[in-house]
Enzyme design. Sequence first.
Site, PDB file in Angstrom:
ATOM      1  N   ALA A 179     -11.578   2.988   4.510  1.00 40.13           N
ATOM      2  CA  ALA A 179     -10.698   2.127   3.778  1.00 40.13           C
ATOM      3  C   ALA A 179      -9.832   2.830   2.838  1.00 40.13           C
ATOM      4  CB  ALA A 179     -11.623   0.971   3.022  1.00 40.13           C
ATOM      5  N   HIS A 180      -9.005   2.215   2.222  1.00 44.02           N
ATOM      6  CA  HIS A 180      -7.961   2.628   1.446  1.00 44.02           C
ATOM      7  C   HIS A 180      -8.624   3.526   0.088  1.00 44.02           C
ATOM      8  CE1 HIS A 180      -7.042  -1.631  -0.574  1.00 44.02           C
ATOM      9  NE2 HIS A 180      -8.283  -1.270  -0.477  1.00 44.02           N
ATOM     10  N   ASN A 181      -8.196   4.632  -0.271  1.00 41.36           N
ATOM     11  CA  ASN A 181      -8.529   5.180  -1.635  1.00 41.36           C
ATOM     12  C   ASN A 181      -9.987   5.817  -1.509  1.00 41.36           C
ATOM     13  OD1 ASN A 181      -6.705   2.764  -2.611  1.00 41.36           O
ATOM     14  ND2 ASN A 181      -6.162   4.709  -3.399  1.00 41.36           N
ATOM     15  N   GLN A 194       1.067  -1.168   0.002  1.00 40.82           N
ATOM     16  CA  GLN A 194       0.105  -0.193   0.045  1.00 40.82           C
ATOM     17  C   GLN A 194       1.027   1.270   0.113  1.00 40.82           C
ATOM     18  OE1 GLN A 194      -3.527  -0.471   0.088  1.00 40.82           O
ATOM     19  NE2 GLN A 194      -2.660  -2.395  -0.529  1.00 40.82           N
TER      20      GLN A 194
END
EC number: 2.3.1.191
Lengths: 340, 340, 340
Positions: free
Chosen positions: A235-237, A194
Amino acid sequence: MLRLDELVARLGGDLLGDPAVIVRRVATLDQAGEGDLAFLANRKYASRLGDCQASAVIVAPDARELTTLPRIVTADPYVYFARVAQLFSPPDNPPAGLHQTAVVDVSVPASVSIGPGSTIEAGARIGENVVIGPGCHVGRDVVIGDGSRLHAAVTIYHGCVIGRDCVLHAGAVIGADGFGFARERDGSWVKIPQTGRVVIGDDVEVGANTTIDRGALDDTVIGNGVKLDNQIQIAHNVRIGDKTAVAGCVGIAGSTTIGARCMIGGQAGIIGHLVIADDVVVSAGTLVTKSIRRAGVYTGNLPVQSHLDWVKNFAHLRHLDDMAARIRALEQRLDKIDPA
Amino acid sequence: MLRLDELVARLGGDLLGDPAVIVRRVATLDQAGEGDLAFLANRKYASRLGDCQASAVIVAPDARELTTLPRIVTADPYVYFARVAQLFSPPDNPPAGLHQTAVVDVSVPASVSIGPGSTIEAGARIGENVVIGPGCHVGRDVVIGDGSRLHAAVTIYHGCVIGRDCVLHAGAVIGADGFGFARERDGSWVKIPQTGRVVIGDDVEVGANTTIDRGALDDTVIGNGVKLDNQIQIAHNVRIGDKTAVAGCVGIAGSTTIGARCMIGGQAGIIGHLVIADDVVVSAGTLVTKSIRRAGVYTGNLPVQSHLDWVKNFAHLRHLDDMAARIRALEQRLDKIDPA
Amino acid sequence: MLRLDELVARLGGDLLGDPAVIVRRVATLDQAGEGDLAFLANRKYASRLGDCQASAVIVAPDARELTTLPRIVTADPYVYFARVAQLFSPPDNPPAGLHQTAVVDVSVPASVSIGPGSTIEAGARIGENVVIGPGCHVGRDVVIGDGSRLHAAVTIYHGCVIGRDCVLHAGAVIGADGFGFARERDGSWVKIPQTGRVVIGDDVEVGANTTIDRGALDDTVIGNGVKLDNQIQIAHNVRIGDKTAVAGCVGIAGSTTIGARCMIGGQAGIIGHLVIADDVVVSAGTLVTKSIRRAGVYTGNLPVQSHLDWVKNFAHLRHLDDMAARIRALEQRLDKIDPA
């Protein structure tokens, strides 16, 4: 404590009644007493003005004649109340300086306060008047803007960016790895590094034990003026637009984009890869499983019932399709007997 | 290890069989062996007594003749089992004393243990025999009652009160700001200072990473004997009555009052400004959206189905109003054809 | 940066096109440019190959002729992409050694890195190349296998076991007491000492602020290759099979056993004492209230609607039993008028 005319000089509003009245704190209409400044934020509580023991009240223009108490007339009494409360209860920041047990690998402005046991890694850039509480960890190359405050035990992973005037509460974790794995044929998971960051705007509040993951390739982005309650998982993004507020225990899955000025109710969930428009309100406990393209209020939670009623009613949920089929069949039979 | 007669002398109950039998630990009926003390808490497992290899068992009066094993007869075998287990596994507290890396700005009783890297700010009052684990932060003017234990990395914000004999698990955050903001016309949020405290009674357990926010003006209050599991979020000005138990991942929104002896199931949610009576049980996953005035069990969760069944049945949820209208129309048509 | 032929030498696959092409990072088909290695994981995006500006792409065998770009052909392009990304972004571990502010009561291998303010209690066994970030607490007799990494502020209670090559993110709490109490007749709770451990296998990832409770008598067990996202709560005596992945905010209640290779969606809940088979997929927001004996996809969440539609449709949920009775009555009346 302040005189009413001093308050109005600082915060605006029209003053009616004795300008020399002194107020020491804010209170609700019901509980206010001598020295308190109360407020009427909602016209439906106007009857409470009658018994109010406050020294003064904040009212909207349409309520200016509903009381003879000294009063401040302003367009939004609740916002005015908040600003008065800020005057009476300013943030209680510790004095500037680095505690001798802090481990600080960079130089920081003299105005900065860093608490016991906190660690600031190489490359971090810490703005003026930043306050970092005890037991925090600020990773390599992190940027923290002027005036931001980290309460105790906040972790910020390497490379993340925090804007100005942010407040991060205890246990918040910014920039842990997103949940990204590729699945092999035998079911094994291969970690996808990540490499994005978390970028947080100005004037953002992050609640206790809330987590915001770093992006996979691109960044996770939190806009200016966003307010996040406790125990939220982002969460990511994910991208969250300016001034959106998210209540406690919400989960937002990867790559979802949320617009500006949204309000997301407690324990709501939003699955991944969706787009939520500006000015959307999601009710508590609602799971959003598709994009929402228009402003409005959206809901998908269940009514609570006595357990016996629930057993009786919800057994049918497994048979809704059968019920629908039986209604169709009845309509067809009746059409034959009794054509319209 | 203890002889059965020693156990009974300490904890009560009637002893049948050899008083000199020695037991070393507790175990379930199925897994117990030589030296183990098993228990029959539920009559429906009585058949397991037959094969039980325990050295002795704890049984209720109505099961006293169901076995010939040495046995302790007591009204509530499960509670008795818990007390025996406490005897065999007392809390393993570290020795009294302040670790040299702790930063302690107050004087504390000699019986207190404070772990490495913990910080205790000015004005805090720490009771006798308190244990504070490593990496904790106890803010200014906090009160911690006798015998309470903080595990690692617990944060208590300024001014909060913890009663006697409490256990706070790692990562718990007590007294972070409540989520209180006034909204301006352009959607900006103005922070309302959170000037109340969290006041926790005696004999309370707080699970890992659970968060309890301080009150806005008044306090957030947790009664005596309350048990909170992990990852719970309790918002500002919530009040929880004595002996209520709350399972993991529950969220309770602001200003809600919960009665005594309630049991709130995992992942349940309770919205703000409600009143929940004493002795209410809320099932797991249930969202409580209105006040509950009477004791009882309340439920509002959904049955899980195979995904195909769910697709088939739940598509109709968006059309329930249409289904109801069609049923009414069928009834009216049939009434015309076939008047009752 | 690597030449394509070097990549293939390390990771396998068939190379088509110029072996001397150099790639510096991975990227999506849309965003890739000069020096990037893109991938086509899903045949439905094949049209994007046409415009792709990447220097090379990873494709499956059935897509090998869909582009003339230099390409690596491999059975699973997404897994290959993950492995390339790992090569380009290896974990950025701090150097070996114990920070002078760490409190380490055991001897550890020279390859170990322990960050500022971390505490390692007596009896702990720390494997080769373990990295323990700042502010962590590793309790008495804990075992951590070779190559595992704890990020900041991780707490591991006494006696727990972490396998090899695990990653634990900030704020994770392993081994806090399970929520075990016996209830007395007056509603008081008597704590049942939690004497089991948490045993975590190899190659497990634990997300930020996730909590895993120790067992009551037996252990809580997490299998090899399990991936846990953030803010998950795993109760005492849960067992999770190898390679199962659990998304954020999931709660799993006590003594439930989950099979291998399951995928549990975000905010799902699983109540206690259930058995979930291997290869079960649970959708986001689903509450599992009964055991699942067969592989497959299971769902029990609700569609989101506009609030007005929700009010209209969901009012009927409290009257489903009445609706079902009225359908039956209609059928009976019609059967009398119009016998089949």
